[in-house]
Design a protein around this motif. Sequence first.
Motif, short mmCIF file in Angstrom:
data_model
loop_
_atom_site.label_atom_id
_atom_site.label_comp_id
_atom_site.label_asym_id
_atom_site.label_seq_id
_atom_site.Cartn_x
_atom_site.Cartn_y
_atom_site.Cartn_z
N VAL A 138 -6.97 1.33 -9.24
CA VAL A 138 -7.13 2.23 -10.37
C VAL A 138 -6.73 1.49 -11.65
O VAL A 138 -5.56 1.10 -11.82
CB VAL A 138 -6.27 3.49 -10.20
N LYS A 139 -7.68 1.29 -12.54
CA LYS A 139 -7.45 0.49 -13.74
C LYS A 139 -6.36 1.06 -14.63
O LYS A 139 -5.53 0.32 -15.17
CB LYS A 139 -8.75 0.37 -14.53
N ASN A 140 -6.33 2.37 -14.82
CA ASN A 140 -5.39 2.99 -15.76
C ASN A 140 -4.03 3.31 -15.14
O ASN A 140 -3.18 3.90 -15.81
CB ASN A 140 -6.00 4.26 -16.35
N SER A 141 -3.83 2.93 -13.91
CA SER A 141 -2.50 3.06 -13.31
C SER A 141 -1.63 1.89 -13.77
O SER A 141 -2.09 0.75 -13.78
CB SER A 141 -2.59 3.06 -11.79
N PRO A 142 -0.37 2.14 -14.15
CA PRO A 142 0.46 1.07 -14.68
C PRO A 142 0.99 0.08 -13.64
O PRO A 142 1.47 -0.99 -13.99
CB PRO A 142 1.62 1.81 -15.35
N ILE A 143 0.90 0.44 -12.36
CA ILE A 143 1.40 -0.46 -11.30
C ILE A 143 0.42 -0.43 -10.13
O ILE A 143 -0.02 0.64 -9.70
CB ILE A 143 2.80 -0.04 -10.81
N ASN A 144 0.06 -1.62 -9.65
CA ASN A 144 -0.82 -1.74 -8.49
C ASN A 144 -0.24 -2.76 -7.51
O ASN A 144 0.32 -3.76 -7.93
CB ASN A 144 -2.23 -2.20 -8.89
N PHE A 145 -0.42 -2.49 -6.22
CA PHE A 145 -0.04 -3.44 -5.17
C PHE A 145 -1.30 -3.93 -4.46
O PHE A 145 -2.21 -3.13 -4.18
CB PHE A 145 0.85 -2.80 -4.11
N GLU A 146 -1.33 -5.20 -4.13
CA GLU A 146 -2.33 -5.75 -3.23
C GLU A 146 -1.64 -5.99 -1.89
O GLU A 146 -0.59 -6.62 -1.84
CB GLU A 146 -2.92 -7.05 -3.78
N CYS A 147 -2.22 -5.48 -0.81
CA CYS A 147 -1.53 -5.47 0.48
C CYS A 147 -2.40 -6.03 1.61
O CYS A 147 -3.61 -5.82 1.64
CB CYS A 147 -1.14 -4.03 0.87
N GLU A 148 -1.74 -6.71 2.52
CA GLU A 148 -2.37 -7.14 3.76
C GLU A 148 -1.97 -6.17 4.87
O GLU A 148 -0.78 -5.86 5.03
CB GLU A 148 -1.93 -8.56 4.15
N TYR A 149 -2.93 -5.69 5.60
CA TYR A 149 -2.65 -4.79 6.73
C TYR A 149 -1.79 -5.51 7.76
O TYR A 149 -2.05 -6.66 8.12
CB TYR A 149 -3.97 -4.34 7.35
N TYR A 150 -0.75 -4.83 8.26
CA TYR A 150 0.14 -5.42 9.27
C TYR A 150 -0.04 -4.75 10.63
O TYR A 150 -0.32 -5.40 11.63
CB TYR A 150 1.59 -5.32 8.82
N SER A 151 0.11 -3.42 10.68
CA SER A 151 0.00 -2.73 11.96
C SER A 151 -0.15 -1.23 11.74
O SER A 151 0.07 -0.72 10.63
CB SER A 151 1.22 -3.00 12.85
N THR A 152 -0.52 -0.53 12.81
CA THR A 152 -0.60 0.92 12.79
C THR A 152 0.23 1.48 13.94
O THR A 152 0.09 1.04 15.09
CB THR A 152 -2.05 1.41 12.95
N LEU A 153 1.08 2.43 13.60
CA LEU A 153 1.84 3.17 14.60
C LEU A 153 1.18 4.54 14.75
O LEU A 153 1.09 5.28 13.76
CB LEU A 153 3.30 3.32 14.17
N ARG A 154 0.71 4.85 15.94
CA ARG A 154 0.02 6.13 16.15
C ARG A 154 0.97 7.10 16.84
O ARG A 154 1.42 6.84 17.97
CB ARG A 154 -1.26 5.92 16.96
N LEU A 155 1.26 8.21 16.16
CA LEU A 155 2.17 9.21 16.69
C LEU A 155 1.37 10.37 17.25
O LEU A 155 0.52 10.94 16.56
CB LEU A 155 3.11 9.71 15.59
N PRO A 156 1.64 10.74 18.50
CA PRO A 156 0.89 11.86 19.09
C PRO A 156 1.35 13.19 18.50
O PRO A 156 2.49 13.35 18.07
CB PRO A 156 1.26 11.76 20.57
N GLY A 157 0.43 14.13 18.44
CA GLY A 157 0.75 15.46 17.93
C GLY A 157 -0.22 16.48 18.45
O GLY A 157 -1.13 16.16 19.24
N ASN A 158 -0.05 17.71 18.01
CA ASN A 158 -0.92 18.78 18.47
C ASN A 158 -2.27 18.73 17.76
O ASN A 158 -2.32 18.60 16.54
CB ASN A 158 -0.25 20.13 18.22
N PRO A 159 -3.35 18.82 18.51
CA PRO A 159 -4.67 18.81 17.88
C PRO A 159 -4.89 20.09 17.09
O PRO A 159 -4.21 21.10 17.32
CB PRO A 159 -5.62 18.73 19.09
#
Length: 240
Positions: A138-159
């Motif tokens: 977002v150009k007009n946001s005063p702070i931006n992060f560039e990130c490398e994906y590391y991992s995903t933790l999938r938590l089970p829950g009720n559908p």
Amino acid sequence: MFYEPGKTDHGLPHDPFKACVVPRPIGWISTLSPEGIANLAPYSQFNNLTFDPPYVMFSANRLPSTAPKDSVRNAETTGVFCWSLATWDLRDAVNATSEHFEYGIDEFARAGLETRNSTLPSLELALKDGSKKRVPMVKNSPINFECEYYSTLRLPGNPPMGSVDVVIGKVIGIHIDEGALTDGKIDVRKTLPIARCGYFEYAAVKETFEMQPPVDDVLMKVGLAGNTKGHRAMQDQMKE
């Protein structure tokens, strides 16, 4: 009052859980699909995890179809994503990008947002048609992060939407508008970040107060302050 979630009724007209953990910073996450379509969505379960190196996480509940959200799908597929600070001035756009569209819709365009390109080589993606494109922010946001994906933790829950994908990324680039600084510090009175509270309520952070933690250990103070230079200096001392 006391209740056991999913077992006993709290007796209130609205579920209180999300209103207990407040305010929550907003993960305004941008990604690219392998076809080069930009995606932008806000997540109210977002935070930083550590500082050297810096990691962030955002948590995305599954869709009613039980499929992952577009941000998760794109981050896992391409290995990168960006974050933009959600601010008071941009609140309407933040809200607009929370609408769920079918996969392949550009939320930047739908919300009328200007973009700026990420700058690091790893965020320039080779697309299916052979062209290359950078993950937008977002150009007009005063702070931006560039990130490398590391991992995903999938938590089970009720559908259908109880399951959640917790995506963790390493922050490899940080953009800060110098207009957001006062005496070398990011000034919330200038950035006016917004945060999610309970229900459909938000807060705008407009002032702060300071408290020095009662800690004498230098290394602990470095960690609490998130002082990377101080931490690296301590590492060098430990090696000597």
